[in-house]
Scaffold this active site. Structure first.
Site, PDB file in Angstrom:
ATOM      1  N   ASN A   1      41.204  -0.342  22.642  1.00 25.06           N
ATOM      2  CA  ASN A   1      40.108  -1.312  22.712  1.00 25.06           C
ATOM      3  C   ASN A   1      39.399  -1.488  21.365  1.00 25.06           C
ATOM      4  OD1 ASN A   1      38.252  -3.030  23.841  1.00 25.06           O
ATOM      5  ND2 ASN A   1      37.167  -1.458  25.023  1.00 25.06           N
TER       6      ASN A   1
ATOM      7  N   HIS B   1      32.335   2.284  39.205  1.00 25.00           N
ATOM      8  CA  HIS B   1      31.141   2.193  38.354  1.00 25.00           C
ATOM      9  C   HIS B   1      30.034   1.408  39.045  1.00 25.00           C
ATOM     10  CE1 HIS B   1      33.672   2.512  34.405  1.00 25.00           C
ATOM     11  NE2 HIS B   1      33.863   3.515  35.225  1.00 25.00           N
TER      12      HIS B   1
ATOM     13  N   ARG C   1      29.990   6.391  39.630  1.00 19.77           N
ATOM     14  CA  ARG C   1      29.330   6.689  38.358  1.00 19.77           C
ATOM     15  C   ARG C   1      28.112   5.795  38.234  1.00 19.77           C
ATOM     16  NH1 ARG C   1      31.538   5.085  32.343  1.00 19.77           N
ATOM     17  NH2 ARG C   1      30.435   3.174  32.880  1.00 19.77           N
TER      18      ARG C   1
ATOM     19  N   TYR D   1      24.957   0.496  26.357  1.00 19.27           N
ATOM     20  CA  TYR D   1      26.377   0.435  26.638  1.00 19.27           C
ATOM     21  C   TYR D   1      26.667   1.010  28.034  1.00 19.27           C
ATOM     22  CZ  TYR D   1      31.357   0.802  26.477  1.00 19.27           C
ATOM     23  OH  TYR D   1      32.679   0.667  26.789  1.00 19.27           O
TER      24      TYR D   1
ATOM     25  N   ASP E   1      27.844   9.199  32.741  1.00 25.84           N
ATOM     26  CA  ASP E   1      28.517   9.246  31.437  1.00 25.84           C
ATOM     27  C   ASP E   1      27.455   9.185  30.340  1.00 25.84           C
ATOM     28  OD1 ASP E   1      30.148   8.915  29.263  1.00 25.84           O
ATOM     29  OD2 ASP E   1      31.342   7.278  30.109  1.00 25.84           O
TER      30      ASP E   1
ATOM     31  N   HIS F   1      28.208   9.346  27.118  1.00 22.73           N
ATOM     32  CA  HIS F   1      28.815   8.653  25.973  1.00 22.73           C
ATOM     33  C   HIS F   1      28.577   9.319  24.625  1.00 22.73           C
ATOM     34  CE1 HIS F   1      31.011   5.204  27.230  1.00 22.73           C
ATOM     35  NE2 HIS F   1      30.125   4.964  28.166  1.00 22.73           N
TER      36      HIS F   1
ATOM     37  N   GLU G   1      29.543  13.503  32.000  1.00 19.17           N
ATOM     38  CA  GLU G   1      30.694  13.169  31.132  1.00 19.17           C
ATOM     39  C   GLU G   1      30.272  12.987  29.685  1.00 19.17           C
ATOM     40  OE1 GLU G   1      32.747   9.798  32.701  1.00 19.17           O
ATOM     41  OE2 GLU G   1      33.426   9.154  30.723  1.00 19.17           O
TER      42      GLU G   1
ATOM     43  N   GLU H   1      38.017  11.398  26.940  1.00 19.66           N
ATOM     44  CA  GLU H   1      38.596  10.052  26.895  1.00 19.66           C
ATOM     45  C   GLU H   1      38.934   9.618  25.474  1.00 19.66           C
ATOM     46  OE1 GLU H   1      35.292   7.980  28.826  1.00 19.66           O
ATOM     47  OE2 GLU H   1      34.990   6.856  26.988  1.00 19.66           O
TER      48      GLU H   1
ATOM     49  N   ARG I   1      39.741  14.486  30.682  1.00 15.86           N
ATOM     50  CA  ARG I   1      39.595  13.063  31.006  1.00 15.86           C
ATOM     51  C   ARG I   1      40.479  12.121  30.200  1.00 15.86           C
ATOM     52  NH1 ARG I   1      35.997   9.606  31.087  1.00 15.86           N
ATOM     53  NH2 ARG I   1      37.104   8.864  32.906  1.00 15.86           N
TER      54      ARG I   1
ATOM     55  N   HIS J   1      40.947   8.952  32.575  1.00 15.88           N
ATOM     56  CA  HIS J   1      40.153   7.794  32.130  1.00 15.88           C
ATOM     57  C   HIS J   1      40.810   6.507  32.657  1.00 15.88           C
ATOM     58  CE1 HIS J   1      38.573   5.479  28.366  1.00 15.88           C
ATOM     59  NE2 HIS J   1      37.654   5.522  29.288  1.00 15.88           N
TER      60      HIS J   1
ATOM     61  N   ASP K   1      39.855  -1.402  30.129  1.00 14.14           N
ATOM     62  CA  ASP K   1      40.664  -1.604  28.919  1.00 14.14           C
ATOM     63  C   ASP K   1      41.946  -0.779  28.918  1.00 14.14           C
ATOM     64  OD1 ASP K   1      37.964  -0.059  28.299  1.00 14.14           O
ATOM     65  OD2 ASP K   1      39.456   0.866  27.000  1.00 14.14           O
TER      66      ASP K   1
ATOM     67  N   GLU L   1      39.297   7.754  37.642  1.00 16.82           N
ATOM     68  CA  GLU L   1      38.373   6.638  37.404  1.00 16.82           C
ATOM     69  C   GLU L   1      39.123   5.337  37.688  1.00 16.82           C
ATOM     70  OE1 GLU L   1      37.294   6.018  33.297  1.00 16.82           O
ATOM     71  OE2 GLU L   1      35.380   5.124  33.831  1.00 16.82           O
TER      72      GLU L   1
ATOM     73  N   TRP M   1      27.282   5.785  20.749  1.00 19.56           N
ATOM     74  CA  TRP M   1      26.952   5.048  21.970  1.00 19.56           C
ATOM     75  C   TRP M   1      27.674   5.659  23.136  1.00 19.56           C
ATOM     76  CZ3 TRP M   1      31.300   3.283  24.172  1.00 19.56           C
ATOM     77  CH2 TRP M   1      32.394   2.894  23.349  1.00 19.56           C
TER      78      TRP M   1
HETATM   79  O1  KDG Z   1      37.014   1.338  25.281  1.00 19.66           O
HETATM   80  C1  KDG Z   1      35.964   2.194  25.579  1.00 19.66           C
HETATM   81  C2  KDG Z   1      35.869   2.383  27.066  1.00 19.66           C
HETATM   82  O2  KDG Z   1      37.131   2.706  27.580  1.00 19.66           O
HETATM   83  C3  KDG Z   1      34.911   3.460  27.443  1.00 19.66           C
HETATM   84  O3  KDG Z   1      33.681   3.224  26.898  1.00 19.66           O
HETATM   85  C4  KDG Z   1      34.773   3.558  28.939  1.00 19.66           C
HETATM   86  O4  KDG Z   1      33.429   5.524  28.746  1.00 19.66           O
HETATM   87  C5  KDG Z   1      34.171   4.840  29.390  1.00 19.66           C
HETATM   88  C6  KDG Z   1      34.553   5.320  30.712  1.00 19.66           C
HETATM   89  O5  KDG Z   1      34.190   6.443  31.035  1.00 19.66           O
HETATM   90  O6  KDG Z   1      35.252   4.598  31.413  1.00 19.66           O
HETATM   91 MG    MG Z   2      33.353   7.546  29.540  1.00 16.56          MG
END
Ligand code: KDG
Ligand code: MG
Length: 404
Positions: A37, A122, A147, A159, A212, A214, A238, A264, A285, A314, A318, A341, A404
């Site tokens: 991505n 999600h 989530r 995000y 998550d 991030h 996460e 991920e 993950r 994951h 994407d 997921e 992020w």
């Molecule tokens: O391309 C980035 C995403 O795949 C990611 O941000 C998604 O964090 C993510 C998740 O847990 O699905």
């Molecule tokens: Mg994630």
């Protein structure tokens, strides 16, 4: 059975996907997902310029040997571009081998260890009422685990809290520049425990809730968040700290019993060495697509199993349906499966990539088609060409770039 052709297909039926299609002299074809991505074209070049020429003439059955020669032979190991490219070759060859055997891939991985695959979806909202509605929508789709991500008071955009299309899928930010979002860790740490409290109050103690972070927190901030979430019994927390620093999880683990999931952005087993052997996490993950394929991810799961660590592959939008299909076969086969997921894809993507895997009552099944069970409609793919799109950049109120 010799490889006679390999080509890269880039398509954007709502968001960008990169697919490798391998063809053999026996007329069998295999697909592999190489989508990275926001950096898609780097993998296209890696494949077209440096991998495809090496594949022609190889025995399509020699998956392990091909994997090792692409990984070790390049000398420049690891990294997301390299490993996404190798993953696409690996999955395409597994697809071909399973088609040659006339079996769904999971049968070649040892057969089913379960009847169906538990997923999480999600839920997100700019504020609490919107989040509660989103949780209700996921529950009505049958998701057994959800989530939860929300906007943070005082921040304009966060995000993971997206604009969605008519299929309720996140719309990627297209154009030559990334979107800039804002961040304030203290505001986040104050808000998230209140979000969990409200969701628990509304939906009761049994619903599995995930969150998550991030990679946005320092170890001691993550420890504090973990402690404050403990009363609400999250299923997992996460990516609580930046994933590059495995030792950071020692400090987090010392302070909280909340289950931790990470990986991920990892692309080899070496990224997990300390995390697994010191039992600092509960779920690994990584995606098939970013970890070099089914071959190394299967080995990772077997390694993790020795430490009672489970899988949590994951599965955002994407990852293409090709990458999802490979994941679902692996999920069905491995003993230490945890959860998958599942974001799903929009209707157009499902037409470009017709897939045998099904989602019913919150659970996935790979289906019984031979191979991974995905057909690529190349004409439809060509009708939706690549569109430049970036993941966002996150900045603090003073302008400093932040994770992020
Ligand atoms: O391309 C980035 C995403 O795949 C990611 O941000 C998604 O964090 C993510 C998740 O847990 O699905
Ligand atoms: Mg994630």
């Amino acid at each position: 059975m010799k490889i006679v052709d390999a080509k890269v297909v880039v398509t954007s039926p709502g968001r960008n996907f990169v697919t490798l299609k391998v063809t053999t002299d026996e007329g069998l074809t295999g697909l592999g997902d190489a989508t990275l991505n926001g950096r898609e074209l780097a993998v296209v070049s890696y494949l077209e310029d440096h991998v495809v020429p090496l594949l022609i003439g190889l025995d399509a059955h020699r998956i392990e040997d091909t994997w090792q020669s692409l990984y070790r032979g390049a000398y420049w190991r690891r990294g997301p571009v390299t490993m996404a490219a190798i993953a696409a070759v690996d999955v395409a060859l597994w697809d071909i081998k399973a088609k040659a055997a006339g079996l769904p891939l999971y049968q070649l991985l040892g057969g089913a260890s379960r009847d169906r695959i538990r997923t999480y979806g999600h839920a997100e909202g700019r504020d609490l009422p919107e989040l509660l509605d989103s949780v209700r929508a996921r529950l009505s789709q049958g998701f057994p685990a959800i989530r939860i991500q929300t906007g943070i008071p005082g921040l304009t955009s966060v995000y993971g809290v997206h604009t969605t299309d008519t299929d309720d899928k996140p719309v990627p930010h297209q154009g030559a520049q990334p979107l800039v979002e804002d961040w304030d860790t203290e505001a986040y740490l104050r808000h998230i425990p209140r979000v969990f409290e409200a969701v628990r109050a509304e939906f009761g103690p049994e619903l599995a809730l995930l969150h998550d972070a991030h990679h946005r927190l320092t170890p001691i901030q993550a420890a504090r968040l973990g402690q404050e979430l403990e009363p609400y019994r999250p299923f997992w927390l996460e990516d609580c700290t930046p994933a590059e620093n495995q030792e950071a999880l020692r400090l987090v683990r010392r302070h909280t019993t909340v289950q931790l999931a990470i990986g991920e952005v990892f692309n080899t087993v070496h990224d997990y060495q300390t995390l697994i052997t010191e039992q600092l996490i509960d779920y690994v993950r990584s995606a098939v697509t970013h970890f070099g394929g089914v071959t190394p991810l299967r080995k990772l799961f077997d390694f993790a199993a020795q430490y009672q660590i489970k899988s949590g592959i994951h599965g955002p939008e994407d990852i293409s349906p090709v990458g999802m299909a490979a994941a679902v076969h692996l999920d069905l086969a491995v003993h230490n499966f945890g959860i998958q997921e599942y974001s799903g894809h929009n209707a157009l993507t499902r037409e470009v990539f017709r897939h045998a895997y099904t989602f019913t009552d919150g659970h996935l099944h790979p289906g019984e088609a031979a191979g991974i069970g995905v057909e690529l409609d190349e004409d439809l793919a060509a009708a939706h060409p690549y569109r430049q799109a970036y993941l966002p950049v996150n900045r603090l109120h003073d302008g400093t770039v932040h994770d992020w």
